[in-house]
Structures are given as C-alpha cells and as structure tokens.
Design an enzyme around this catalytic site. Structure first.
Site, PDB file in Angstrom:
ATOM      1  N   ARG A 106      19.835   9.133  45.557  1.00  0.00           N
ATOM      2  CA  ARG A 106      20.520   8.028  45.648  1.00  0.00           C
ATOM      3  C   ARG A 106      19.892   6.906  44.902  1.00  0.00           C
ATOM      4  NH1 ARG A 106      20.528  10.458  50.596  1.00  0.00           N
ATOM      5  NH2 ARG A 106      22.691  10.904  51.368  1.00  0.00           N
ATOM      6  N   HIS A 131      23.340  11.757  43.236  1.00  0.00           N
ATOM      7  CA  HIS A 131      23.217  12.723  42.397  1.00  0.00           C
ATOM      8  C   HIS A 131      24.044  12.656  40.893  1.00  0.00           C
ATOM      9  CE1 HIS A 131      21.500  14.332  45.658  1.00  0.00           C
ATOM     10  NE2 HIS A 131      22.423  15.039  46.302  1.00  0.00           N
ATOM     11  N   HIS A 205      19.870  21.815  44.171  1.00  0.00           N
ATOM     12  CA  HIS A 205      20.150  21.312  45.366  1.00  0.00           C
ATOM     13  C   HIS A 205      20.863  22.708  46.057  1.00  0.00           C
ATOM     14  CE1 HIS A 205      22.697  19.305  48.549  1.00  0.00           C
ATOM     15  NE2 HIS A 205      22.277  18.171  48.108  1.00  0.00           N
ATOM     16  N   ASP A 279      17.515  13.666  56.753  1.00  0.00           N
ATOM     17  CA  ASP A 279      18.014  13.340  55.460  1.00  0.00           C
ATOM     18  C   ASP A 279      17.238  12.480  54.443  1.00  0.00           C
ATOM     19  OD1 ASP A 279      19.606  13.472  53.099  1.00  0.00           O
ATOM     20  OD2 ASP A 279      21.167  12.720  53.914  1.00  0.00           O
ATOM     21  N   GLU A 345      15.176  19.721  48.419  1.00  0.00           N
ATOM     22  CA  GLU A 345      15.141  19.203  46.750  1.00  0.00           C
ATOM     23  C   GLU A 345      13.975  18.603  46.268  1.00  0.00           C
ATOM     24  OE1 GLU A 345      19.101  17.146  46.723  1.00  0.00           O
ATOM     25  OE2 GLU A 345      18.834  17.343  48.726  1.00  0.00           O
TER      26      GLU A 345
END
Length: 382
Positions: A106, A131, A205, A279, A345
């Site tokens: 982000r 992304h 990803h 996250d 990731e």
C-alpha cells in the site's frame, strides 16, 4: 590384444551401475493456457523437478499458478490457492500468485513525492494505492522470453511499463525469472531498469496452505515461523504508522514458531482488530542482504510439508486470508473462506516512499533493481 575377462566384467558392471544411477534434472515445458476475453493467447510453463516438486507459471501476470509438493509419504498436492482458469483471474482479480508491481503493498493516499515532485497513483475504495493500482503488473500478459531444461529449469518473462504508467515516473523494463532446481527449490528473481528516478517494490503474492489447496485443514493450522523481532503497526486503513514495534508479548511474535490460529482472534490487540487478523509487514532481523536468507517457515504438521521462504529484501508481509469471504470459487470448485490460505510476501516496507525511516524503494537510471526470493519445499519427520 583382448582384455582379461575380469577387466571386461568390471567395465560392464561399472556401465550397468552408471545406467542405474538416476540422472537428476528439472524439465521445462510450455502449453497453451487458453485466451483472455480479448483473444490474447496465454501460455503456461511447467517446471518439474526430480523429487516431485513442480511449478506452473502463466504469462498472464507472470503468475505462479500451481505448486505441487510431496508430503512425507510421497503424496503430492497443490499448495496454492487460485482459480482453475483464466476467466476467474480476469473476472475477479485477487493477486493470487501474481507478480506484483510497480509497488507491492500500500501507498497512503495514492501519493508520494520524489525529488520535490508529487506523483498521484490510482486509488482503491480505501483511498490508497494497492499493489500498483487497478492495472498493475498482475493483470498484464507478460512476454515469455525463454524456457530451458537442465539441472535448473528456467522460464524468463518480461514486461515494459511506460513512463507515467499508473502515475509512476520512468519507463521500467522488468524481467522475472523462475528457476526450479533438481531438488525442488523454486527461485524467483525480479530484475528491472528505469530511465528516470522512480520507486519500485516487486514481489510474488502466492496464497499457501501446506496441507494442500482445498484441504479440510485450513491454513491457520499451519505452523509459522518469522525471524523478526519488530513489525510495522498500521492505522485503521492498514497504512503503516511509521513505528517499528517490538513483537515481544504480542500475537505478532512468531520467532519460535506457532500455529497461525494462535492470536488471530485476539480482539484485545488493536492491530489484530484493524487487520481482521494478521495483515502486517514484519521487519526481518536480517535486513537487506546480498543473497536470499530465511524470512519465514510454514509447515503443515500432519502431512509434513514444509515451505521455507528466503529473500534479499528486509520485510515480509504476512496476510492470513482475512478477506476470503466465501464468495471466491477456486480450483476444483472449492469455496475459499477466511483463513483458507495465507500470503507471505517478501518486500520493502509498505508506504516506504512516505517514511524516511523505512528502507528506500528508490531506483535510479544506471542502478538496476534486483530482488531474489526462494520457495524451498521439503518435508519434516514425524
């Protein structure tokens, strides 16, 4: 002069022994994966190792589509969540297995400033760029440059992103090389050049469940280890605050390994509330390295399948599949729900262009970008 009978027998035995010795190698093959809705043909490349590990990559998004891994009893399963066909990737893009760019993760407000100039990027419904924007590298059909079999099977994909693409400066020429060795180690190397100063953060990803895609054991039963003593907390929109916070005494401490499910419902931790689970970016203790070093280890204790992630980058985003809401229909008609898969990731930090204390994502002409990551597949003993 004839050789002695004993010498002839010895030579014959040696040749038989040589013939019986397995020649380890990895094969690369290509086939049609169908067409996109506009008629563009898509190619699938399969890399297969001698030990049963195989990886299939699509030119669309330079996407890691399938990854087959044997368990401790030799039973092979695909450990990646994804769609069965191209129509799924087109109709409902979700980044699964794709090469992410120009910027993985982000960027706050869809803006960053470089050399005194502010650049505006495509924004999602949360007012941020994610992304690379709505038409990022994940939804481009990459060019298949070459494939090769041998001790290491390789497939090379390329893409040109023009100056101003998605608001980013500079023409970027990107290349992604997938390499599978005869032992089943899958390396992904990201290389890129630019003709103007820009920011770049490329990653993959893939969404994993080491029990196997569609297993009745979801990915939260996997045991995760992350060698990171700090992580980057976020605000309510999942943008990093700029702080590097210690994992000690929090659900974010994965240094000794634990099932993903532990802490995922800890409503007392505001960070878990913001992320609906995990996250978050973890600041790896190793930092930036010249060669790939361990960033995460993921194991399904029942099957014994193990995935080790190695990277040259300083961070890894751990996403516990919190937005899989039961409306995604994936491989073999499986309905994907929260926790059915997790992403790891490797990357520079999210929103790094707006945080001077984060590792820089700047790339300049004459100084090529390179990120090397490895998925190392193995099995654990009982």
């Amino acid at each position: 002069m004839r050789k002695p009978v004993k010498a002839m027998l010895t030579t014959a035995a040696s040749l038989l022994a040589l013939a019986a010795t397995p020649v380890l190698a990895a094969d690369a093959t290509q086939a049609s994966a169908g067409q996109l809705s506009d008629g563009t043909p898509v190619t699938a490349v399969t890399l297969k190792a001698a030990n049963g590990v195989s990886a299939t990559v699509l030119t669309y998004g330079a996407t890691l589509w399938k990854l087959y891994a044997p368990d401790r009893d030799g039973q092979v399963a695909d450990v990646l969540l994804a769609y069965d066909d191209l129509a799924g990737f087109e109709k409902r893009p979700n980044f699964w297995g794709a090469t992410i760019g120009r910027y993985g993760n982000r960027i706050a407000g869809g803006k960053f400033t470089l050399d005194g100039k502010t650049y505006t990027l495509p924004q999602n419904d949360h007012g941020q760029s994610l992304h690379g924007g709505g038409k990022g590298f994940d939804v481009q059909n990459w060019k298949l440059e070459s494939i090769k079999s041998g001790k290491v099977a390789t497939a090379v994909f390329s893409l040109v992103s023009p100056d101003g693409d998605a608001g980013y400066p500079g023409t970027v020429k990107a290349k992604v090389t997938y390499s599978l060795d005869e032992s089943g180690n899958l390396q992904i190397a990201f290389d890129a050049t630019t003709d103007k100063p820009t920011v770049l953060n490329l990653t993959n990803h893939a969404i994993f469940n080491m029990a196997g895609e569609g297993s009745d054991r979801d990915a939260t039963t996997n045991v995760l280890t992350i060698p990171a003593s700090r992580y980057t907390p976020v605000d309510a929109t999942l943008i990093p605050t700029g702080e590097l916070r210690a994992v000690d005494g929090t659900p974010f401490d994965f240094r000794k390994g634990k099932p993903v499910v532990q802490g995922i419902r800890d409503g007392k931790d505001q960070q878990i509330v913001y992320g609906r689970g995990f996250d978050h970016n973890f600041a790896l203790d190793k930092g930036v390295t010249k060669t790939p070093e361990l960033a995460a280890r993921l194991e399904d204790p029942v099957s014994g399948r193990v995935l080790e992630l190695l990277t040259t980058e300083p961070g890894v985003q751990f996403y516990s599949g919190n937005f899989l809401d039961g409306t995604f229909i994936g491989k073999q008609g499986h309905l994907y729900r929260m926790g059915d898969g997790i992403a790891l990731e490797p990357q520079k930090f999210p929103d790094a262009p707006n945080h001077a204390n984060f590792p820089s994502t700047r790339v300049d002409p004459g100084k090529p970008y390179r990120h090397v990551m490895i998925y190392r597949v193995s099995t654990s003993s009982r």
